[in-house]
Motif scaffolding. Structure first.
Motif, short mmCIF file in Angstrom:
data_model
loop_
_atom_site.label_atom_id
_atom_site.label_comp_id
_atom_site.label_asym_id
_atom_site.label_seq_id
_atom_site.Cartn_x
_atom_site.Cartn_y
_atom_site.Cartn_z
N GLY A 1 0.82 -1.20 0.00
CA GLY A 1 0.00 0.00 0.00
C GLY A 1 0.85 1.25 0.00
N ALA A 2 1.89 1.25 0.84
CA ALA A 2 2.80 2.39 0.88
C ALA A 2 3.56 2.52 -0.43
CB ALA A 2 3.78 2.24 2.05
N ALA A 3 3.96 1.39 -1.01
CA ALA A 3 4.68 1.42 -2.29
C ALA A 3 3.79 2.02 -3.38
CB ALA A 3 5.12 0.01 -2.67
N ALA A 4 2.51 1.65 -3.40
CA ALA A 4 1.59 2.16 -4.42
C ALA A 4 1.46 3.67 -4.33
CB ALA A 4 0.23 1.49 -4.27
N ARG A 5 1.42 4.19 -3.13
CA ARG A 5 1.27 5.65 -2.97
C ARG A 5 2.47 6.42 -3.49
NH1 ARG A 5 -1.13 3.73 1.83
NH2 ARG A 5 0.78 4.01 3.04
N LYS A 6 3.64 5.79 -3.48
CA LYS A 6 4.87 6.47 -3.90
C LYS A 6 5.32 6.06 -5.29
CE LYS A 6 6.48 6.48 0.91
NZ LYS A 6 7.52 5.96 1.86
N ALA A 7 4.62 5.12 -5.92
CA ALA A 7 5.06 4.56 -7.19
C ALA A 7 4.82 5.51 -8.35
CB ALA A 7 4.35 3.24 -7.46
N SER A 8 5.46 5.23 -9.47
CA SER A 8 5.23 5.97 -10.70
C SER A 8 3.81 5.71 -11.19
CB SER A 8 6.24 5.55 -11.77
OG SER A 8 6.05 4.17 -12.10
N GLU A 9 3.33 6.56 -12.09
CA GLU A 9 1.97 6.41 -12.58
C GLU A 9 1.76 5.04 -13.23
OE1 GLU A 9 -0.73 8.30 -12.14
OE2 GLU A 9 0.56 9.46 -10.80
N GLY A 10 2.78 4.54 -13.89
CA GLY A 10 2.64 3.27 -14.58
C GLY A 10 2.44 2.08 -13.65
N ASN A 11 2.93 2.17 -12.42
CA ASN A 11 2.83 1.05 -11.49
C ASN A 11 1.88 1.30 -10.32
OD1 ASN A 11 4.58 -0.85 -12.69
ND2 ASN A 11 6.37 0.23 -11.90
N LYS A 12 1.38 2.51 -10.20
CA LYS A 12 0.55 2.86 -9.05
C LYS A 12 -0.67 1.96 -8.94
CE LYS A 12 0.40 7.19 -8.16
NZ LYS A 12 1.19 7.18 -6.89
N GLU A 13 -1.44 1.83 -10.03
CA GLU A 13 -2.65 1.02 -9.99
C GLU A 13 -2.33 -0.46 -9.81
OE1 GLU A 13 -6.22 3.12 -12.32
OE2 GLU A 13 -4.60 2.43 -13.63
N ALA A 14 -1.24 -0.91 -10.43
CA ALA A 14 -0.88 -2.32 -10.31
C ALA A 14 -0.55 -2.67 -8.86
CB ALA A 14 0.31 -2.63 -11.21
N LEU A 15 0.22 -1.82 -8.19
CA LEU A 15 0.57 -2.09 -6.80
C LEU A 15 -0.62 -1.91 -5.88
CD1 LEU A 15 4.14 -0.50 -6.62
CD2 LEU A 15 3.53 -2.91 -6.80
N GLN A 16 -1.52 -0.99 -6.22
CA GLN A 16 -2.76 -0.86 -5.45
C GLN A 16 -3.59 -2.13 -5.54
OE1 GLN A 16 -4.48 2.63 -7.24
NE2 GLN A 16 -3.60 4.03 -5.71
N ALA A 17 -3.66 -2.71 -6.75
CA ALA A 17 -4.39 -3.97 -6.93
C ALA A 17 -3.77 -5.08 -6.10
CB ALA A 17 -4.42 -4.35 -8.41
N ALA A 18 -2.43 -5.13 -6.09
CA ALA A 18 -1.74 -6.16 -5.32
C ALA A 18 -1.98 -5.98 -3.82
CB ALA A 18 -0.24 -6.11 -5.61
N ALA A 19 -1.97 -4.73 -3.36
CA ALA A 19 -2.19 -4.46 -1.94
C ALA A 19 -3.58 -4.91 -1.50
CB ALA A 19 -2.00 -2.97 -1.65
N LYS A 20 -4.56 -4.77 -2.40
CA LYS A 20 -5.93 -5.18 -2.08
C LYS A 20 -6.15 -6.66 -2.30
CE LYS A 20 -7.87 -0.66 -3.36
NZ LYS A 20 -8.74 0.05 -4.32
N GLY A 21 -5.47 -7.23 -3.31
CA GLY A 21 -5.71 -8.61 -3.68
C GLY A 21 -5.01 -9.63 -2.81
N PHE A 22 -3.89 -9.27 -2.20
CA PHE A 22 -3.17 -10.20 -1.34
C PHE A 22 -3.80 -10.22 0.05
CE2 PHE A 22 1.11 -9.60 -3.73
CZ PHE A 22 0.64 -10.40 -4.74
N ALA A 23 -3.60 -11.31 0.75
CA ALA A 23 -4.14 -11.44 2.11
C ALA A 23 -3.48 -10.43 3.05
CB ALA A 23 -3.94 -12.86 2.63
#
Length: 283
Positions: A194-216
């Motif tokens: 979640g923290a990584a998604a907030r600081k990520a580039s635009e290209g990876n922001k949504e992908a890391l947000q999905a991972a933060a929500k999709g993982f346990a």
């Protein structure tokens, strides 16, 4: 059926395509990654956490590199390793990997390598999927993948792997060693997606947000090796999936090795006419 209808249909089937093909024989379902603990600590000459937050930026400064990947999955008595190799342009956020799938359990079926093109928000695959013409590409919207394509594609996007470190919560300096003959500093820690998604580039922001929500759990244990310029030479992430058809956890270790910085990394995405929009059969 219109072209737009075929494209929407294709996007809906995209996640199933990758999971069914690249993870063949393992049966991964949507689940989560089990985190681990790391001890906060300082690296010689600076704070370890701060330096790891900046590791992705050092790759952008380097421009490009060659990459090798491996992803090992284990569940029960089955262990499968998927390997890849290619190039990546960190400024354009684009790469190309040739991914080698393991043989079937009997060793009788030879699997063709899959060519993967990595781009912001999208994954393109060739030689993937029963019923897909050999000259066509399959396009997957990464936003449809519950792991943000950190695992599902069989190879973690090298820049996404680096941007996971932007979410480093705690880390310690383990010591100096070598990776492929290059002197490096070894760090061990835990990152929060979640923290990584907030600081990520635009290209990876949504992908890391999905991972933060999709993982346990959003916590990801890692080991990373930085050269004296702060560039990642090797990073290893550890995940553990539960759910889907698996009753027991599936352990996943993703390793990305980066070398030959500045190498030519020209990546050309497929034309619209070269993208398959029909039905894709599961293998």
């Amino acid at each position: 059926m219109t072209g737009r209808q075929r494209e929407r249909r294709h996007r809906r089937t995209g996640a199933a395509v990758v999971a069914a093909g690249v993870m063949a024989g393992v049966g991964l379902g949507a689940g989560g990654c089990a985190g681990g603990d790391a001890v906060a600590g300082d690296a010689p000459g600076g704070d370890a956490v701060v330096e790891l937050h900046r590791a992705a930026d050092r790759l952008v400064e380097a421009g490009s590199s060659k990459a090798r990947t491996s992803m090992e999955m284990a569940t029960g008595g089955t262990r499968v390793t998927i390997r890849g190799a290619g190039v990546y342009d960190y400024r354009k956020r684009m790469g190309q990997l040739r991914v080698l799938l393991p043989q079937d359990p009997a060793g009788a079926t030879e699997r063709r390598p899959i060519t993967e093109l990595l781009a912001p928000g999208a994954l393109f695959m060739k030689n993937r999927g029963a019923g897909v013409p050999p000259d066509k590409w399959v396009r997957v919207d990464i936003r449809t993948l519950s792991d943000g394509n950190l695992v599902t594609g069989g190879a973690t996007d090298p820049f996404a792997a680096a941007e996971v470190l932007r979410g480093t919560r705690s880390a310690k300096f383990v010591g100096r060693t070598e990776v492929a003959g290059t002197g490096v500093r070894h760090f061990r820690g835990t990152a929060d997606l979640g923290a990584a998604a907030r600081k990520a580039s635009e290209g990876n922001k949504e992908a890391l947000q999905a991972a933060a929500k999709g993982f346990a759990t959003a916590e990801v244990p890692f080991d990373v090796y930085l050269d004296d310029d702060g560039r990642i030479r090797k990073v290893r992430h550890r995940f553990s999936f539960v759910g889907g058809q698996q009753k027991s956890p599936v352990a996943v270790a993703s390793v990305t090795l980066l070398y030959d910085f500045g190498a030519s990394a020209r990546v050309r995405l497929p034309d619209a006419d070269d993208i398959y929009a029909g039905k894709i059969a599961e293998e």
